[in-house]
Design an enzyme around this catalytic site. Structure first.
Site, mmCIF file in Angstrom:
data_model
loop_
_atom_site.group_PDB
_atom_site.id
_atom_site.type_symbol
_atom_site.label_atom_id
_atom_site.label_comp_id
_atom_site.label_asym_id
_atom_site.label_seq_id
_atom_site.Cartn_x
_atom_site.Cartn_y
_atom_site.Cartn_z
ATOM 1 N N ARG A 178 8.366 -12.159 25.899
ATOM 2 C CA ARG A 178 7.160 -12.450 25.124
ATOM 3 C C ARG A 178 6.904 -11.333 24.116
ATOM 4 N NH1 ARG A 178 1.040 -13.243 27.697
ATOM 5 N NH2 ARG A 178 0.053 -14.115 25.817
ATOM 6 N N GLY A 201 -3.044 -16.650 27.514
ATOM 7 C CA GLY A 201 -1.824 -17.341 27.141
ATOM 8 C C GLY A 201 -1.684 -17.604 25.664
ATOM 9 N N HIS A 219 10.230 -9.838 38.763
ATOM 10 C CA HIS A 219 9.907 -9.048 37.572
ATOM 11 C C HIS A 219 10.812 -7.830 37.457
ATOM 12 C CE1 HIS A 219 6.443 -11.489 36.802
ATOM 13 N NE2 HIS A 219 5.758 -11.055 37.838
ATOM 14 N N SER A 271 4.578 -12.402 30.892
ATOM 15 C CA SER A 271 5.446 -12.971 29.847
ATOM 16 C C SER A 271 5.432 -14.499 29.854
ATOM 17 C CB SER A 271 6.888 -12.480 30.032
ATOM 18 O OG SER A 271 6.974 -11.088 29.891
ATOM 19 N N THR A 295 5.145 -16.336 32.908
ATOM 20 C CA THR A 295 5.850 -16.743 34.123
ATOM 21 C C THR A 295 5.266 -18.010 34.729
ATOM 22 O OG1 THR A 295 6.047 -14.365 34.538
ATOM 23 C CG2 THR A 295 6.834 -15.859 36.262
ATOM 24 N N SER A 343 -2.527 -9.055 27.299
ATOM 25 C CA SER A 343 -2.648 -9.871 28.508
ATOM 26 C C SER A 343 -2.591 -9.017 29.765
ATOM 27 C CB SER A 343 -1.534 -10.922 28.536
ATOM 28 O OG SER A 343 -1.630 -11.732 29.691
#
Length: 299
Positions: A148, A263, A126, A71, A73, A156
């Site tokens: 996200r 990303g 997480h 997400s 991080t 991803s």
């Protein structure tokens, strides 16, 4: 401004470190190696630790960064570290930020070491909201949550599983996406994960962010973080931070620096078929119910 080691080099280091801490990869391993706790699939290294995690002592000046995997991080932690510590961007470029922000549930450095770290501690996890230390539920420290767009996230996550040599996921993206929609990946349901935190987004100790906003309006996000963390900077300092963070984002999303471009916003458009997208939208609508959390899928 010098950023030190490239984002790609640092990202590779993180990938290797995570290889011992991530979820199983082949179809058979998915079924046989997960640890299920209260109906949620967790990585096997969480086994036997959940009660200790629930009782983990939280300090009032802790800052917790919580995300579902993939997400954003890595980017968020660098921004938070920069803002919270008032650190020089040039110095941060030479640091291993991961060593400064341990992951609560990972085997290394482990709960005993995290418990003894000097304050102020910055800690990542997480885990779903319900499994985090009970002191966090009581508002005893600051929590930064980043969500996200799930379509980009699942791409991803899939690419991450395929790219790690120790995991080498061999299933198709369609199979992986089906597992995501059916809540069959590590750390449980993304849909439940984000909704649990969204229910607390108005809590005074919680800052709820979206990954896409980091790309759309980074200056506003940095200002939000500064206010939330109770720190203030003059205009020149703020501009320097934003410039540094922009460079990090550019490196993260640069196809040459990171071949799979995990990303990038809008990543899902390159791999979703029309039928997959329709199915995903249907599942999203069903699982998100009446939740008013929204994502702009078409940035």
């Amino acid at each position: 401004m010098h950023l030190g080691p490239s984002w790609a080099a640092r990202k590779e280091g993180r990938r290797m470190a995570e290889s011992e801490c991530e979820t199983p990869s082949t179809p058979g391993e998915f079924e046989s190696k997960y640890f299920e706790y209260n109906g949620v699939r967790l990585p096997p290294f969480c086994r036997g630790k959940m009660e200790e995690i629930a009782n983990f002592p939280v300090r009032v000046n802790d800052v917790w960064i919580i995300t579902y995997p993939k997400s954003g991080t890595s980017l968020l932690q660098e921004v938070v570290y920069l803002v919270s510590q008032g650190a020089d961007p040039d110095e941060i470029g030479l640091m291993n930020i991961d060593e400064q922000l341990p992951v609560l549930e990972y085997p290394q450095p482990g709960l005993d070491i995290i418990r003894e770290l000097t304050s102020p501690r910055l800690i990542k996890s997480h885990l779903p909201y319900r499994f985090l230390p009970s002191d966090l539920h009581n508002g005893n420290s600051k929590v930064i949550y980043m969500a996200r767009n799930p379509k980009d996230l699942v791409v991803s996550y899939y690419q991450f599983h395929r790219s790690l040599r120790t995991m080498s996921y061999r299933g198709t993206f369609q199979e992986f996406c089906r597992r995501f929609m059916n809540d069959k990946l590590g750390y449980g349901s993304w849909f439940e994960h984000v909704q649990e935190f969204w229910e607390h987004h108005m809590d005074s100790n919680v800052l709820f962010l979206k990954y896409e906003d980091m790309h759309k309006d980074l200056t506003t996000m940095v200002e939000q973080l500064a206010r939330f963390l109770g720190v203030s900077y003059d205009k020149a300092q703020l501009e320097s931070m934003v410039e540094h963070c922009h460079q990090l984002i550019d490196q993260c999303c640069n196809a040459e620096a990171l071949p799979v471009g995990r990303g990038r916003v809008g990543l899902w458009k390159d791999i979703f078929t029309v039928s997959m997208n329709e199915k995903f939208d249907l599942v999203y609508k069903q699982k998100m119910g009446k939740c008013d959390l929204t994502f702009d899928f078409y940035l």
